[in-house]
Design a protein around this motif. Structure first.
Motif: not given
Length: 121
Positions: A105-106, A108-109, A112-113
């Motif tokens: 998740q980290k 992926q985030h 995305e950023v």
């Protein structure tokens, strides 16, 4: 770091290995009563002991300790040769999955950023 030979002669260690307490919910590997963090009284170094296999390792590294008990190869630590209950196997596997999910998740985030920043430039 290579483990010692595990022949400490400590009766308590043998008792733990042969009669492990019920496994609590573990939110980190150190929550397991079978993984013991301690300071070596002879030199003051941080060490941890796996009561499943009786091996002792240097430095407190939760990632390596979890890799040890989940028997993951390629993590620069010896895999645990001890036997343990399904309850412990499940607890360690669940913890490993939680850690992997958080890491994914980290990543992926962060991706995305990075995409959002590129789109706004």
């Amino acid at each position: 770091m290579e483990p010692n030979d595990g022949n400490t002669g400590d009766v308590a260690q043998c008792h733990l290995r042969d009669n492990p307490p019920p496994c609590p919910t573990v939110s980190e590997v150190w929550d397991s009563p079978m993984i013991e963090k301690y300071n070596d009284p002879t030199c003051g170094q941080k060490r941890w002991r796996c009561h499943h296999c009786k091996h002792t390792f240097g430095s407190w590294n939760a990632t390596k300790a979890l890799a040890h008990v989940t028997k993951k190869k390629g993590k620069n630590i010896q895999i645990c040769q001890g036997k343990y209950t399904q309850e412990y196997k499940n607890a360690y596997s669940d913890l490993d999955l939680v850690k992997k999910t958080k890491k994914d998740q980290k990543v992926q985030h962060a991706d995305e950023v990075a995409v959002a920043i590129r789109e706004h430039q």
